[in-house]
Structures are given as structure tokens and as C-alpha cells.
Design a protein around this motif. Structure first.
Motif, mmCIF file in Angstrom:
data_model
loop_
_atom_site.group_PDB
_atom_site.id
_atom_site.type_symbol
_atom_site.label_atom_id
_atom_site.label_comp_id
_atom_site.label_asym_id
_atom_site.label_seq_id
_atom_site.Cartn_x
_atom_site.Cartn_y
_atom_site.Cartn_z
ATOM 1 N N ALA A 179 2.777 -9.123 7.436
ATOM 2 C CA ALA A 179 2.724 -8.466 6.126
ATOM 3 C C ALA A 179 4.052 -8.592 5.371
ATOM 4 O O ALA A 179 5.124 -8.539 5.969
ATOM 5 C CB ALA A 179 2.380 -6.992 6.296
ATOM 6 N N ILE A 180 3.942 -8.753 4.060
ATOM 7 C CA ILE A 180 5.121 -8.761 3.197
ATOM 8 C C ILE A 180 5.555 -7.316 2.966
ATOM 9 O O ILE A 180 4.734 -6.451 2.680
ATOM 10 C CB ILE A 180 4.806 -9.441 1.850
ATOM 11 N N GLU A 181 6.857 -7.081 3.115
ATOM 12 C CA GLU A 181 7.453 -5.773 2.831
ATOM 13 C C GLU A 181 8.472 -5.956 1.711
ATOM 14 O O GLU A 181 9.077 -7.024 1.603
ATOM 15 C CB GLU A 181 8.170 -5.215 4.063
ATOM 16 N N THR A 219 6.419 -8.586 -11.737
ATOM 17 C CA THR A 219 7.278 -8.420 -10.556
ATOM 18 C C THR A 219 6.424 -8.310 -9.299
ATOM 19 O O THR A 219 6.703 -8.952 -8.282
ATOM 20 C CB THR A 219 8.168 -7.172 -10.714
ATOM 21 N N LEU A 220 5.383 -7.518 -9.377
ATOM 22 C CA LEU A 220 4.467 -7.338 -8.248
ATOM 23 C C LEU A 220 3.876 -8.680 -7.816
ATOM 24 O O LEU A 220 3.766 -8.969 -6.620
ATOM 25 C CB LEU A 220 3.367 -6.358 -8.667
ATOM 26 N N ASN A 221 3.509 -9.494 -8.799
ATOM 27 C CA ASN A 221 2.939 -10.805 -8.522
ATOM 28 C C ASN A 221 3.906 -11.670 -7.723
ATOM 29 O O ASN A 221 3.513 -12.348 -6.776
ATOM 30 C CB ASN A 221 2.555 -11.475 -9.847
ATOM 31 N N TRP A 222 5.168 -11.674 -8.085
ATOM 32 C CA TRP A 222 6.167 -12.470 -7.360
ATOM 33 C C TRP A 222 6.477 -11.872 -5.992
ATOM 34 O O TRP A 222 6.640 -12.606 -5.020
ATOM 35 C CB TRP A 222 7.448 -12.610 -8.186
ATOM 36 N N SER A 260 0.813 -1.222 0.000
ATOM 37 C CA SER A 260 0.000 0.000 0.000
ATOM 38 C C SER A 260 0.846 1.271 0.000
ATOM 39 O O SER A 260 0.373 2.332 -0.402
ATOM 40 C CB SER A 260 -0.953 0.002 1.198
ATOM 41 N N LEU A 261 2.104 1.182 0.436
ATOM 42 C CA LEU A 261 2.987 2.352 0.486
ATOM 43 C C LEU A 261 3.978 2.406 -0.676
ATOM 44 O O LEU A 261 4.725 3.372 -0.809
ATOM 45 C CB LEU A 261 3.769 2.366 1.805
ATOM 46 N N LEU A 262 3.971 1.398 -1.518
ATOM 47 C CA LEU A 262 4.941 1.290 -2.602
ATOM 48 C C LEU A 262 4.543 2.183 -3.772
ATOM 49 O O LEU A 262 3.443 2.075 -4.302
ATOM 50 C CB LEU A 262 5.020 -0.172 -3.066
ATOM 51 N N SER A 263 5.447 3.064 -4.145
ATOM 52 C CA SER A 263 5.179 3.947 -5.282
ATOM 53 C C SER A 263 6.505 4.385 -5.885
ATOM 54 O O SER A 263 7.403 4.795 -5.155
ATOM 55 C CB SER A 263 4.389 5.167 -4.807
ATOM 56 N N PRO A 264 6.666 4.276 -7.192
ATOM 57 C CA PRO A 264 5.708 3.684 -8.129
ATOM 58 C C PRO A 264 5.714 2.163 -7.999
ATOM 59 O O PRO A 264 6.679 1.569 -7.521
ATOM 60 C CB PRO A 264 6.229 4.118 -9.489
#
Length: 187
Positions: free
Chosen positions: A132-134, A27-30, A17-21
């Protein structure tokens, strides 16, 4: 020998939720897949998966690890660094840590894993709860010398079972992305 413990300003662990861009969808899926990475790599490698230990032992944990495990700075912990391989190629560099005090008498026996996957053990023991995954761009100085490149994606999460917390970080190497590209039907 373990890799550098120096804290790098380049690594700021963030939840999705804090990741930008946001990175590319693949990549997001993995990065944020909540299933077992061991099982996913086994599928991708068509059962050619293996684990190669690089370092296992007691040492002071990094500041970011101590903070995540709610420990005082420079606490001693068990550190396990391995390559997760597909067909002999290192696809993921993984670093798992746990506090000495939490491991003593717990029965996890991280020091006896050898070439077995810690992730598989954590996923088979339903008493563990995954936090949570970071993710971050992993500092090159924290990587094995052969893999010291900039901007590799990494993820980490904490697994808790009673007083025991194990922090598992997985750094996705360029060879993994090549295998994903070459075999999109396997994941």
C-alpha cells in the motif's frame, strides 16, 4: 552525506483511507497513482527526465524505515537518495532503502544503478509486489538543504520480492507542481 536520521513526530505515514483532510484532487492523483512515477515524470517532461544520485551507501536506517521493513531499530541498510529531474530541475527527492541482510546475494545490485531509475527497475521486474502507498507531510530536516521547506507531500511504498523488501519514498518538490500546472496535457 545523507540527511538527518532523527525521527520527527511531524511524519505520520497514512494510507488514503486514513488521510484527513484529503489534499486537492490533483495532489491526491499524484500521491496515490500506482503506476511508475518514472514513466509519469518522463511524460510530463516530454522525455527530459533524468536521475541525479545524491548519496548511496550503508548506514543505520531511520526508525520509521526499520518498522516498515520489519527490522530491529538502527539496522544497517543500503540508502540511495536521488533527485528525479525534469529538464534539469529537481522535481522529486527520492529515498530508497533496503536491509543489508536482504540485499546480500539477492542480485538487485542497488549499488550499481548510478543515474538509472530504481523505480523503473522495480516496475519491470514482475516478481516485485507493491504494498500500500502511504503519505505524509515530510519533515524538512529529512530533505536536502536546498529543499528544506515545510509541508511537502511525500509518499512511500514497499516493494517485496521473496525475502527482499525495498522501501521507496518520493517527496514532491514545488518545482514539480509548477510543471504540472504549466503542462496539464502531459499527465
Amino acid at each position: 552525506m545523507p540527511h538527518s536520521n532523527a525521527l520527527s513526530d511531524a511524519c505520520r505515514w497514512l494510507t488514503q483511507s486514513l488521510l484527513s483532510p484529503l489534499p486537492a484532487p490533483l495532489t491526491l492523483n499524484w500521491l496515490f497513482d500506482e503506476g511508475s512515477l518514472t514513466r509519469r515524470l518522463t511524460r510530463l517532461s516530454n522525455d527530459g527526465f533524468s536521475v541525479t544520485p545524491l548519496f548511496e551507501g550503508w548506514q543505520p536506517l531511520r526508525d520509521d524505515e526499520c518498522a516498515t521493513l520489519d527490522l530491529p531499530a538502527a539496522s544497517i541498510g543500503w540508502v540511495r537518495e536521488v533527485y528525479l529531474r525534469g529538464h534539469g530541475q529537481p522535481w522529486v527527492f527520492a529515498r530508497s532503502v533496503a536491509a543489508r541482510s536482504a540485499l546480500q546475494g539477492d542480485g538487485l545490485h542497488m549499488d550499481e544503478l548510478g543515474s538509472r531509475s530504481l523505480g523503473e527497475l522495480l516496475f519491470c521486474d514482475h516478481a516485485f509486489t507493491r504494498q500500500a502507498i502511504e503519505v505524509c507531510r515530510y519533515p524538512r530536516e529529512w530533505l536536502p538543504v536546498a529543499d528544506q521547506v515545510d509541508d511537502l507531500w511525500a509518499r512511500r511504498s514497499r516493494f517485496d520480492r521473496g525475502p527482499l523488501s525495498v522501501l521507496v519514498a518520493e517527496i514532491f518538490l514545488p518545482t514539480l507542481w509548477q510543471a504540472v500546472h504549466d503542462h496539464p496535457e502531459r499527465f
